[in-house]
Design a protein around this motif. Structure first.
Motif, mmCIF file in Angstrom:
data_model
loop_
_atom_site.group_PDB
_atom_site.id
_atom_site.type_symbol
_atom_site.label_atom_id
_atom_site.label_comp_id
_atom_site.label_asym_id
_atom_site.label_seq_id
_atom_site.Cartn_x
_atom_site.Cartn_y
_atom_site.Cartn_z
ATOM 1 N N HIS A 1 0.855 -1.177 0.000
ATOM 2 C CA HIS A 1 0.000 0.000 0.000
ATOM 3 C C HIS A 1 0.899 1.237 0.000
ATOM 4 C CE1 HIS A 1 -3.573 -2.428 1.058
ATOM 5 N NE2 HIS A 1 -2.747 -3.111 1.840
ATOM 6 N N CYS B 1 -4.550 -1.198 -4.750
ATOM 7 C CA CYS B 1 -4.387 -2.448 -4.024
ATOM 8 C C CYS B 1 -5.664 -3.293 -4.043
ATOM 9 C CB CYS B 1 -3.969 -2.152 -2.585
ATOM 10 S SG CYS B 1 -5.069 -1.002 -1.754
ATOM 11 N N HIS C 1 -9.576 0.095 -2.885
ATOM 12 C CA HIS C 1 -8.348 0.894 -2.662
ATOM 13 C C HIS C 1 -8.689 2.309 -2.198
ATOM 14 C CE1 HIS C 1 -4.915 3.393 -3.916
ATOM 15 N NE2 HIS C 1 -5.710 3.981 -4.784
#
Ligand code: CUA
Length: 173
Positions: free
Chosen positions: A113, A156, A160
């Motif tokens: 992340h 991600c 996200h």
């Protein structure tokens, strides 16, 4: 050829040879000529040696002084653990005071992340990667009070955009 011319020539050559021989024999170095210079030379060599030793010591000591980037700050920062996961941030603390040195220790529980702190004006303040298996330190000292947000800067997964946490920065009292 007259014998007299030969004799005169031989005498002349002999005289010149004798002069050369005299010069050669008397041109070798004599101690009394160089005594003063040699003494001065040894004196200069000694102080050159001492000077080089002193310079070497000074440079060695100087090289041990840490660079400003390596020098630790006088005040040790407050450490706040920050963990990213799909799809949220978990901060050990959500409140900070202005002027307080903070070190976010950032990691991830699953995938990569991007840990990014945005100010009340929606401008980015600081950011680092949140990586599984690693801890990245992010040093921040907040100067202005307000509501800050942590957003994810690396795609991600489907949610996200939902990775948002808040940090409340209050005026130091
Ligand atoms: Cu986490 Cu994008």
């Amino acid at each position: 050829m007259h014998i007299s011319i030969l004799l005169v020539s031989l005498l002349g050559m002999g005289f010149i040879a004798a002069v050369f021989g005299f010069v050669v024999l008397n041109s070798g170095p004599r101690d009394e000529d160089f005594g003063g210079i040699a003494k001065r030379g040894y004196f200069i060599r000694l102080w050159w040696f001492i000077g080089l030793c002193a310079a070497g010591v000074l440079v060695s000591v100087w090289s041990l002084i840490p660079f400003p980037l390596q020098a630790s700050s006088a005040e040790s920062p407050r450490i706040i653990q920050a963990v990213g996961r799909q799809w949220s941030w978990e901060l050990a603390s959500n409140s900070v005071e202005t002027g307080e040195p903070v070190r976010f220790r950032v990691t991830s529980q699953d995938v990569n992340h991007g840990f990014a702190i945005y100010g009340p004006d929606d401008k980015i303040v600081a950011q680092t990667q949140a990586m599984p298996g690693y801890f990245n330190d992010l040093d921040v000292t907040f100067e202005h009070a307000g509501k800050y947000r942590v957003l994810c800067l690396e795609y991600c997964g489907v949610a996200h955009h939902a990775m948002v946490a808040e940090i409340a920065v209050t005026e130091k009292h």
